[in-house]
Scaffold this active site. Structure first.
Site, PDB file in Angstrom:
ATOM      1  N   HIS A   1       0.925  -1.211  -0.121  1.00 29.56           N
ATOM      2  CA  HIS A   1      -0.186   0.177  -0.021  1.00 29.56           C
ATOM      3  C   HIS A   1       1.097   1.132  -0.046  1.00 29.56           C
ATOM      4  O   HIS A   1       2.064   1.175   0.541  1.00 29.56           O
ATOM      5  CB  HIS A   1      -0.853  -0.015   1.297  1.00 29.56           C
ATOM      6  CG  HIS A   1      -1.847   0.930   1.292  1.00 29.56           C
ATOM      7  ND1 HIS A   1      -1.567   2.174   2.059  1.00 29.56           N
ATOM      8  CD2 HIS A   1      -3.187   0.852   1.181  1.00 29.56           C
ATOM      9  CE1 HIS A   1      -2.768   3.031   2.007  1.00 29.56           C
ATOM     10  NE2 HIS A   1      -3.787   2.364   1.480  1.00 29.56           N
TER      11      HIS A   1
ATOM     12  N   ASP B   1       3.294  -4.620   8.170  1.00 33.44           N
ATOM     13  CA  ASP B   1       1.890  -3.689   7.997  1.00 33.44           C
ATOM     14  C   ASP B   1       0.692  -4.443   8.040  1.00 33.44           C
ATOM     15  O   ASP B   1       0.500  -5.444   7.274  1.00 33.44           O
ATOM     16  CB  ASP B   1       2.104  -2.876   6.595  1.00 33.44           C
ATOM     17  CG  ASP B   1       0.615  -2.398   6.378  1.00 33.44           C
ATOM     18  OD1 ASP B   1      -0.503  -2.698   6.759  1.00 33.44           O
ATOM     19  OD2 ASP B   1       0.580  -1.670   4.989  1.00 33.44           O
TER      20      ASP B   1
ATOM     21  N   GLN C   1      -4.436  -4.954   6.919  1.00 35.21           N
ATOM     22  CA  GLN C   1      -5.482  -6.069   6.402  1.00 35.21           C
ATOM     23  C   GLN C   1      -5.371  -7.593   7.096  1.00 35.21           C
ATOM     24  O   GLN C   1      -6.364  -8.171   6.972  1.00 35.21           O
ATOM     25  CB  GLN C   1      -5.223  -6.361   5.074  1.00 35.21           C
ATOM     26  CG  GLN C   1      -5.465  -5.256   3.953  1.00 35.21           C
ATOM     27  CD  GLN C   1      -6.778  -4.430   4.068  1.00 35.21           C
ATOM     28  OE1 GLN C   1      -7.727  -5.260   4.269  1.00 35.21           O
ATOM     29  NE2 GLN C   1      -7.151  -3.517   3.606  1.00 35.21           N
TER      30      GLN C   1
ATOM     31  N   CYS D   1      -4.709   2.349  -3.660  1.00 39.38           N
ATOM     32  CA  CYS D   1      -3.265   2.998  -3.061  1.00 39.38           C
ATOM     33  C   CYS D   1      -2.573   1.898  -3.238  1.00 39.38           C
ATOM     34  O   CYS D   1      -1.683   1.914  -2.197  1.00 39.38           O
ATOM     35  CB  CYS D   1      -3.984   3.581  -1.518  1.00 39.38           C
ATOM     36  SG  CYS D   1      -5.035   4.440  -1.205  1.00 39.38           S
TER      37      CYS D   1
HETATM   38  N1  C6P Z   1      -6.418   0.455   2.871  1.00 34.63           N
HETATM   39  C1  C6P Z   1      -8.095   0.052   1.481  1.00 34.63           C
HETATM   40  O1  C6P Z   1      -9.210   0.244   0.836  1.00 34.63           O
HETATM   41  P1  C6P Z   1      -4.913   3.574   7.233  1.00 34.63           P
HETATM   42  O2  C6P Z   1      -5.796   4.338   6.070  1.00 34.63           O
HETATM   43  O3  C6P Z   1      -4.018   4.106   7.973  1.00 34.63           O
HETATM   44  O4  C6P Z   1      -6.094   3.105   8.199  1.00 34.63           O
HETATM   45  O5  C6P Z   1      -4.653   2.329   6.682  1.00 34.63           O
HETATM   46  C2  C6P Z   1      -3.603   2.305   5.419  1.00 34.63           C
HETATM   47  C3  C6P Z   1      -3.290   0.950   4.895  1.00 34.63           C
HETATM   48  C4  C6P Z   1      -1.951   0.511   4.974  1.00 34.63           C
HETATM   49  N2  C6P Z   1      -1.750  -0.862   4.468  1.00 34.63           N
HETATM   50  C5  C6P Z   1      -2.641  -1.307   4.053  1.00 34.63           C
HETATM   51  C6  C6P Z   1      -2.270  -2.973   3.401  1.00 34.63           C
HETATM   52  C7  C6P Z   1      -4.032  -0.961   3.804  1.00 34.63           C
HETATM   53  O6  C6P Z   1      -4.773  -1.774   3.151  1.00 34.63           O
HETATM   54  C8  C6P Z   1      -4.234   0.186   4.149  1.00 34.63           C
HETATM   55  C9  C6P Z   1      -5.687   0.825   3.952  1.00 34.63           C
HETATM   56  C10 C6P Z   1      -7.627   0.746   2.537  1.00 34.63           C
HETATM   57  O7  C6P Z   1      -7.612  -0.987   0.746  1.00 34.63           O
HETATM   58  C11 C6P Z   1      -7.774   2.270   2.349  1.00 34.63           C
HETATM   59  S1  C6P Z   1      -6.640   2.943   1.132  1.00 34.63           S
END
Ligand code: C6P
Length: 413
Positions: A131, A207, A210, A371
């Site tokens: 991401h 990370d 998910q 993203c």
């Molecule tokens: N993915 C998706 O629709 P935040 O925004 O900080 O809560 O998470 C960011 C983030 C980081 N790593 C991974 C693997 C993610 O999937 C996400 C967030 C959402 O896939 C919103 S872009």
């Protein structure tokens, strides 16, 4: 191959659905079918009630007042930290830092650990399926320090571990890897990745944005050095997340931000910093949402992650089987081990057009690059249609998705 399981019967999806008020609403005159759970999950009534209870009954600042409300708020805030510690099996509560979410957790490590430990010529390894929040902070750090960002390639949604082994060297200082790909659903072999990195003398950041909702997370068994997740993907509120770090690493790291709460003593000449975890929690935190995180984590634990996982994997297998029979559909990311995320493209049709037509039928999916633009680039596509399933989704809803897609394809081709 997606492994299916019939244990779904143990999960009372009907009873679960009743606990999510948003699932009662209509969208464009149709009952909502919510398949955008990888972006954020809907919230159960216990989570909504916990937030109302906090603001109704014990809203106060934490760690500051000695009055009753302040003590109640502080106790609930710290109880949530304990819940997060249990949820990911960290060895101590000092290792649990409240953040705004995964993005802030990764940035905290990049700013604090990275700026102290990364020098010119050092190498940081990420993967092609990150991401943006696990790419950009490291790019910024590398640019500032003259360090080098290396990338583990993937094929069909699987990381190429032999290529990873070739990238590791004594120059590698950090490997930062996504546990579960948000765009493909791939579960990456983080334990093997961590072991190899440690053998090379590098630290590992995972990370967990998910993975935390789907998999049993045990940061001690995994042996990662840092792990970040967001509450809003685990049925909790937005604006709060957790960064886990091994205590000795966090202790050696400089603060991320300066201000109230993160200090022991301030004079106009010098400041001494607070102990963990408060050293990394400058200013008034997001108390209400932090308190409510416990309600979300307890809810998930009560339902049982394994039962939910089996149900979701069954939905994934069912959806994938149906999708591949539709004309022009190609699944993007066919790793052997996946969570309940299915990404696909349809020949000659833009994902966004499908997203709009599905929304007209009350079906929420995400379309676009998710993203993860570099990953989309690897597949030679601008984006995908992504359906991601949660504990409250049903096979009947998958059937509605398939009908919606059949109609959309007919209309657009
Ligand atoms: N993915 C998706 O629709 P935040 O925004 O900080 O809560 O998470 C960011 C983030 C980081 N790593 C991974 C693997 C993610 O999937 C996400 C967030 C959402 O896939 C919103 S872009």
């Amino acid at each position: 191959m997606i492994q299916s399981n019939t244990i779904t019967k143990e999960l009372d999806v009907f009873a679960i659905r009743k606990q999510f008020p948003a699932l009662n609403r209509q969208v464009k005159g149709q009952p909502l079918v919510y398949f955008d759970n990888a972006a954020t999950t809907q919230k159960p009534q216990v989570v909504i009630d916990a937030l109302v209870d906090y603001y109704t009954n014990y809203n106060a600042n934490v760690h500051r007042g000695i009055h009753t409300l302040a003590e109640e708020a502080t106790a609930a805030f710290e109880a949530s930290r304990d819940a997060a510690q249990r949820f990911i099996n960290a060895s101590s509560r000092e290792e649990i830092i409240f953040t705004r979410g995964t993005t802030e957790g990764i940035n905290l490590v990049a700013y604090s650990w990275g700026r102290k430990n990364i020098n010119a010529g050092d190498e940081i390894i990420i993967t092609e399926m990150e991401h943006h929040s696990n790419i950009v902070p490291w790019q910024m750090l590398c640019e500032e320090k003259g360090a080098v960002l290396k990338v583990i390639p993937q094929q069909d949604g699987e990381l190429l571990l032999d290529e990873y082994k070739k990238l590791l060297s004594s120059k590698t200082k950090l490997v930062s890897v996504v546990h579960v790909s948000n765009a493909l659903g791939t579960v990456n072999p983080v334990s093997a990745i961590i072991q190899l990195a440690h053998q090379a003398g590098a630290l590992v950041m995972v990370d967990g944005a998910q993975s935390t909702v789907h998999l049993d997370i045990d940061v001690q068994a995994m042996d990662c050095d840092f792990f970040a997740f967001s509450s809003h993907k685990v049925y909790g509120p937005t604006g709060i997340g957790v960064l886990y770090g091994k205590k000795h690493l966090l202790e050696a790291m400089p603060p991320f931000q300066g201000g109230g709460e993160m200090i022991k003593e301030v004079t106009l000449e010098k400041t001494t910093f607070n102990d963990l975890p408060y050293k990394f929690e400058a200013g008034t935190p997001n108390i209400g949402d932090a308190v409510v995180l416990k309600a979300a984590l307890d809810f998930v634990t009560r339902i049982g992650k394994e039962k939910v996982r089996n149900h979701e994997i069954e939905l994934l297998a069912y959806a994938t089987e149906q999708l591949v029979q539709l004309p022009g559909v190609r699944i993007i990311g066919t790793a052997a081990t996946k969570v309940s995320v299915v990404s696909f493209v349809i020949d000659k049709i833009h994902p966004q057009d499908i997203g709009i037509l599905l929304d007209n039928r009350g079906i929420a999916v995400r379309t676009g690059h998710h993203c993860a633009q570099p990953l989309m680039h690897c597949f030679g596509i601008p984006g995908t249609i992504r359906a991601s399933f949660a504990m409250y989704n049903t096979k009947e809803e998958v059937d509605q998705l398939i009908v919606g897609l059949q109609k959309a394809i007919k209309m657009l081709l």
